[in-house]
Design an enzyme around this catalytic site. Structure first.
Site, mmCIF file in Angstrom:
data_model
loop_
_atom_site.group_PDB
_atom_site.id
_atom_site.type_symbol
_atom_site.label_atom_id
_atom_site.label_comp_id
_atom_site.label_asym_id
_atom_site.label_seq_id
_atom_site.Cartn_x
_atom_site.Cartn_y
_atom_site.Cartn_z
ATOM 1 N N VAL A 31 7.120 1.024 -9.883
ATOM 2 C CA VAL A 31 5.808 1.287 -9.528
ATOM 3 C C VAL A 31 5.365 0.849 -8.052
ATOM 4 O O VAL A 31 4.765 1.551 -7.497
ATOM 5 C CB VAL A 31 4.854 0.800 -10.530
ATOM 6 C CG1 VAL A 31 3.219 0.981 -10.303
ATOM 7 C CG2 VAL A 31 5.221 1.095 -12.015
ATOM 8 N N ASP A 91 3.932 -3.677 0.967
ATOM 9 C CA ASP A 91 2.397 -3.657 1.500
ATOM 10 C C ASP A 91 2.592 -3.573 2.980
ATOM 11 O O ASP A 91 1.559 -2.603 3.545
ATOM 12 C CB ASP A 91 1.732 -4.863 1.229
ATOM 13 C CG ASP A 91 1.376 -4.902 -0.388
ATOM 14 O OD1 ASP A 91 1.309 -4.022 -0.992
ATOM 15 O OD2 ASP A 91 0.755 -6.029 -0.631
#
EC number: 2.7.8.-
Length: 206
Positions: A31, A91
Site C-alpha cells: 500500500v 515519503d
C-alpha cells in the site's frame, strides 16, 4: 490540529478501507509503494502541464495511503523497523515528486525563475529537515522539534496548489512556497541547535 484530523480520518473515514485491505491480505508495504507511485505520477504528469487542480485531486487520493498502511500494520500486528524505514524512504520520494512537479510547472507554464528556485529550496530544506532528525537519532540524540513537520508542509502546498488551480491564481502557490521556505529553514535551525545543546551537555558530562 493535524493530529486530531489524522486520528479522525484514520480511525473513522478510512477504517472500512483498512478492514477491506486486511481481509484481502494486502501487505501494508505494498500500500505504501502504490501510494507513493500514485503521488509521483499525479505530481509529475499533471503539475508540469499546469493542471494544478486535477493534479492535486489525484495526489490527494493517494496521499491517504500514508494513513492506511500504518493502520493496517497495527491491525495485523506487523509493525516493524523495516516498515518504518520503507515508509520514511518512500515519503521522501513522494515529497520530492510533489515539489519537483511544481518546479517543472514554474519552468514551463508557470514561467518564473524565482519560484522555480524557491521550490527547489523547499525540496532541499524538506529533505534536510528529515535527515537532521534521522541523523540525530542515529547518534543517540533527539531532534523532533520544529515548526514545519512533513504533514504541515504537504497539507499546505497541496491545499494552496489546489485553490490556485480553482481560482487560476498562482499567488496562492507563491504564498505557500514562501511560508514553507522560511518554516523549513527555521525548522532545520531548530534541530541543529537542539542537537548541539545535547552534544555539548553530553561532552560536559563526560
Amino acid at each position: 490540529m493535524l493530529d486530531h484530523i489524522k486520528g479522525f480520518v484514520q480511525g473513522v473515514v478510512l477504517a472500512p478501507i483498512v478492514r477491506l485491505f486486511v481481509a484481502l491480505k494486502i501487505s501494508p508495504d505494498a500500500v505504501t509503494l502504490v501510494g507513493t507511485i500514485g503521488v509521483a505520477v499525479g505530481a509529475l504528469a499533471f503539475y508540469p502541464r499546469g493542471e494544478l487542480l486535477a493534479g492535486t485531486i489525484f495526489i490527494t487520493c493517494f496521499v491517504f495511503s500514508d494513513l492506511i498502511d500504518g493502520a493496517m500494520a497495527r491491525a495485523v500486528g506487523r509493525t516493524s523497523k523495516f516498515g518504518a524505514f520503507w515508509d520514511s524512504t518512500l515519503d521522501r520520494i513522494g515529497d520530492g515528486a510533489v515539489f519537483g512537479g511544481l518546479a517543472l510547472y514554474f519552468a514551463g507554464p508557470g514561467d518564473s525563475d524565482l519560484y522555480l528556485a524557491l521550490t527547489l529550496w523547499c525540496v532541499v530544506m524538506g529533505a534536510v529537515t528529515s535527515y537532521a532528525r534521522a541523523r540525530a537519532e542515529s547518534l543517540g540524540f533527539t531532534a523532533n522539534v520544529g515548526i514545519a513537520e512533513r504533514a504541515d508542509r504537504l497539507v499546505l502546498v497541496l491545499v494552496m496548489t489546489g485553490f490556485a488551480g480553482i481560482f487560476d491564481l498562482d499567488l496562492l502557490i507563491y504564498i505557500a512556497l514562501w511560508i514553507l521556505a522560511v518554516a523549513s529553514t527555521v525548522t532545520v535551525g531548530q534541530r541543529v541547535w537542539t542537537v548541539r545543546r545535547q552534544a555539548l551537555a553530553e561532552e560536559a558530562a563526560s
